[in-house]
Design a protein around this motif. Structure first.
Motif, short mmCIF file in Angstrom:
data_model
loop_
_atom_site.label_atom_id
_atom_site.label_comp_id
_atom_site.label_asym_id
_atom_site.label_seq_id
_atom_site.Cartn_x
_atom_site.Cartn_y
_atom_site.Cartn_z
N THR A 358 19.68 58.14 60.35
CA THR A 358 19.69 57.21 61.35
C THR A 358 18.72 56.02 60.94
N ALA A 359 17.61 56.26 60.15
CA ALA A 359 16.75 55.07 59.62
C ALA A 359 17.46 54.26 58.88
N ALA A 360 18.20 54.86 58.00
CA ALA A 360 19.34 53.95 57.06
C ALA A 360 20.36 53.34 58.00
N PHE A 361 20.87 53.74 58.95
CA PHE A 361 21.88 53.09 59.72
C PHE A 361 21.04 52.12 60.48
N VAL A 362 19.88 52.21 61.09
CA VAL A 362 19.29 51.05 61.75
C VAL A 362 18.98 49.94 61.02
N ALA A 363 18.23 50.38 59.79
CA ALA A 363 17.85 49.18 59.03
C ALA A 363 19.06 48.64 58.34
N SER A 364 20.17 49.11 58.11
CA SER A 364 21.23 48.49 57.45
C SER A 364 21.91 47.59 58.55
N LEU A 365 21.69 47.79 59.82
CA LEU A 365 22.18 47.18 60.84
C LEU A 365 21.37 45.83 61.17
N TYR A 366 19.85 46.13 60.71
CA TYR A 366 19.07 44.92 60.90
C TYR A 366 19.05 44.07 59.92
N VAL A 367 19.63 44.57 58.75
CA VAL A 367 19.57 43.47 57.46
C VAL A 367 20.88 42.96 57.12
N ARG A 368 22.01 43.36 58.15
CA ARG A 368 23.33 42.86 58.01
C ARG A 368 23.36 41.40 58.10
N VAL A 369 23.95 40.92 57.13
CA VAL A 369 24.20 39.47 57.17
C VAL A 369 25.46 39.02 58.01
N PRO A 370 25.37 38.06 58.89
CA PRO A 370 26.41 38.05 59.88
C PRO A 370 27.39 37.08 59.56
N LEU A 371 27.99 37.42 58.26
CA LEU A 371 28.93 36.36 57.56
C LEU A 371 29.79 37.18 56.53
N LYS A 372 30.98 37.15 56.59
CA LYS A 372 31.88 37.57 55.82
C LYS A 372 32.51 36.83 54.93
N LEU A 373 32.89 37.07 53.82
CA LEU A 373 33.59 36.10 52.79
C LEU A 373 34.55 36.99 52.15
N ASN A 374 35.86 36.40 51.76
CA ASN A 374 36.93 36.93 51.18
C ASN A 374 37.46 35.70 50.53
N VAL A 375 37.72 35.91 49.05
CA VAL A 375 38.25 34.90 48.20
C VAL A 375 39.56 35.37 47.59
N LEU A 376 40.67 34.58 48.27
CA LEU A 376 42.08 34.81 47.68
C LEU A 376 42.63 33.77 46.55
N ARG A 377 42.94 34.12 45.42
CA ARG A 377 43.51 33.25 44.55
C ARG A 377 45.01 32.69 44.91
N ASP A 378 45.24 31.51 44.72
CA ASP A 378 46.69 31.00 45.20
C ASP A 378 47.48 31.61 43.92
N ARG A 379 48.61 32.46 44.25
CA ARG A 379 49.31 33.17 43.45
C ARG A 379 50.40 32.21 42.77
N ALA A 380 50.88 31.28 43.41
CA ALA A 380 51.79 30.44 42.92
C ALA A 380 51.47 29.62 41.77
N THR A 381 50.32 28.98 41.77
CA THR A 381 49.68 28.00 40.71
C THR A 381 48.69 28.67 39.96
N LEU A 382 48.69 29.09 38.67
CA LEU A 382 47.34 29.45 37.92
C LEU A 382 46.47 28.27 37.71
N VAL A 383 46.98 27.06 37.25
CA VAL A 383 46.25 26.30 36.85
C VAL A 383 47.10 24.59 36.73
N ARG A 384 46.50 23.77 37.46
CA ARG A 384 47.34 22.54 37.58
C ARG A 384 46.43 21.19 37.18
N ASP A 385 47.07 20.10 36.69
CA ASP A 385 46.26 18.93 36.41
C ASP A 385 45.79 18.01 37.51
N ALA A 386 44.36 17.88 37.39
CA ALA A 386 43.84 17.04 38.65
C ALA A 386 43.57 15.36 38.32
N GLY A 387 44.13 15.18 37.13
CA GLY A 387 44.04 13.84 36.54
C GLY A 387 42.71 13.38 36.22
#
Ligand code: SF4
Ligand code: SF4
Length: 480
Positions: A358-387
């Motif tokens: 219960t202590a671990a649960f409450v502590a993890s709720l308290y320090v929980r960062v209210p931000l989620k990030l997920n990074v997905l690569r574009d599968r169509a293009t590996l790399v392209r010329d930007a000039g």
């Protein structure tokens, strides 16, 4: 209260019972009971149902306070917003609930079953309505045996109408945790419920009506797995509802004026009140049985008989196996005196694990960062010329703001020298309250100096006004 004579025991009937492979259900007509534990049960019914029926109507920041929005894949619980990535919190909650059940069962038996289980609570509500409309035990038995007539039809129809109304309201409330309940009211009034909402309201209502109105004790006896494994959580110091055979036997009817001890009788007058009030229809005088849900109705019933006879209360009481065998003092086993028996290895282990989790649960709720990030690569293009001698990789960043206010975020990347994050909009980007955005992001770097192949890159998303609110996610940058 009259004290009827004991019914004769038929040995053939007992033999039949032992040999039967399938037992036809005998309808139980529990008698109303009053007393300390009945009041506790009523309090638990009121408390749980005020919470269950009331919670969906509370609002928080102009939205429903508790809403499990499955279509948007987010759960709102007052000021907290949970996403599918927060499944760990749900898991933690389930583990804490299971451990609490183990702890309470080790201390005082089937407290959950007797006072808080939805099956007990709804059965209690349905039985109360039945008593109010059809009368108590004897009148209900007479009504069932009487031929069908206007009165019987009227009473039965009234009872089922009220049961159905409660069941439908229960189903409606259940769906109101998943669809905003105000919307649901509007949909019901305008007959525009969608098929899933209709299905779940009717399904939940049907389950409530069937389980609390008809199946009742059969759910506990035959369907609930908890009844089967609860005994492994018991030990000889667990408080259980017990009949004291040393004090009660030999049982038998007698006049109140007779000195029953002198007549060779115990305190049990064999009135069967304890059996008549039992919602599962068992006789606690036969010892602990797995069917017993620990509701303590037999304690209240027997105490009333003891009061009438002028005997001390507690012939049926909360006690322990060790106390009944004389191994521990009876003074330490009363329901209000459990503390003396709490310091047992099993209880200490359950309590320690429960406290740590219960202590671990409450502590993890308290320090929980209210931000989620997920990074997905574009599968169509590996790399392209930007000039201009630069190359770029394309990504999509899924950013979830789990706060009840909009926030602006700055996106950067490290891992590739001189990497530059290019967005289709001005930075910082704004994410609305409690919502997710999918942002196309281009990461540019100088081609010169980068070896061909893949390079680890880390994206950083940081709130522009609070560097503590930050998320970091790895990905890959390809060069050629
Ligand atoms: S035996 Fe007593 S405690 Fe057990 S279910 Fe029956 S009334 Fe409740
Ligand atoms: S245990 Fe109590 S309630 Fe049950 S039969 Fe004996 S006196 Fe009556």
């Amino acid at each position: 209260m009259s004290v009827p004579a004991a019914p004769p025991v038929d040995p053939l009937a007992i033999a039949d019972q032992e040999q039967a492979l399938y037992e036809v259900r005998r309808k139980i007509y529990p008698r109303a009971v009053h007393g300390l534990f009945a009041r506790w049960r009523v309090a638990c019914v009121l408390l749980t149902q005020v919470v269950y029926y009331g919670l969906p109507w509370l609002t928080w920041n102009d939205r429903q306070a508790v809403l499990f929005d499955l279509s948007a894949r987010k759960f709102h619980i007052f000021g907290l917003v949970f996403w599918p990535q927060d499944l760990i919190f749900l898991t933690g909650l389930l583990v804490i609930s299971a451990l609490s059940l183990f702890l309470f069962t080790a201390v005082a038996g089937r407290l959950w079953c007797g006072y808080a289980c939805p099956q007990t609570v709804y059965t209690e509500m349905f039985m109360w309505i039945e008593r109010k409309i059809e009368g108590d035990r004897t009148r209900r038995m007479q009504l069932d045996q009487s031929p069908w007539g206007t009165r019987k039809v009227a009473l039965k129809a009234s009872k089922h109408a009220v049961w159905l109304a409660i069941a439908l309201w229960t189903g409606f409330t259940f769906v109101g945790y998943f669809t905003p309940i105000q919307t649901l009211v509007h949909e019901v009034v305008t007959a525009s419920l969608n098929p899933w909402e209709t299905f779940w309201i009717l399904f939940y209502a049907g389950a409530t009506y069937g389980n609390a109105g008809y199946l009742r004790e059969q759910v506990c006896k035959y369907m609930c797995p908890y009844a089967r494994f609860q005994s492994v959580m018991f030990d000889s110091d667990t408080l259980i509802v017990t009949y004291d055979p040393l004090r009660g036997e030999p049982r038998g009817p007698r006049s109140r004026k007779v000195d029953h001890r002198a007549a060779g009788l115990g305190d049990c007058v064999d009135c069967t009140i304890c059996v008549q009030v039992c919602p599962v229809g068992i006789d606690i005088r036969k010892g602990l049985q797995y069917e017993c849900i620990g509701c303590a109705a037999c304690i209240d019933g027997c105490d009333q008989v003891m009061d009438k006879m002028g005997y001390p209360r507690g012939l049926i009481r909360y006690s322990t196996e060790n106390a009944l065998l004389g191994k521990t003092s009876e003074k330490t086993t009363g329901f209000g005196k459990v503390t003396a028996r709490l310091l047992r290895p099993r209880v200490i282990i359950y309590a320690t694990i429960l406290f740590a989790l219960t202590a671990a649960f409450v502590a993890s709720l308290y320090v929980r960062v209210p931000l989620k990030l997920n990074v997905l690569r574009d599968r169509a293009t590996l790399v392209r010329d930007a000039g201009g001698g630069r190359i770029e990789n394309v990504y999509r960043l899924q950013i979830g703001n789990a706060e009840e206010q909009p926030r602006r975020f700055v996106i950067t990347a490290t891992g590739v020298p001189a990497a530059e994050v290019v967005l289709d909009e001005a930075s910082p980007v704004e994410i609305a309250a409690a919502s997710t955005r999918m942002l196309p992001v281009r990461l540019r770097a100088d081609a010169q100096g980068l070896s061909a192949g893949s390079h680890e890159v880390v994206f950083h998303v940081v709130a522009s006004d609070d560097p503590q609110i930050a998320a970091h996610e790895k990905s890959t940058f390809f060069s050629r």
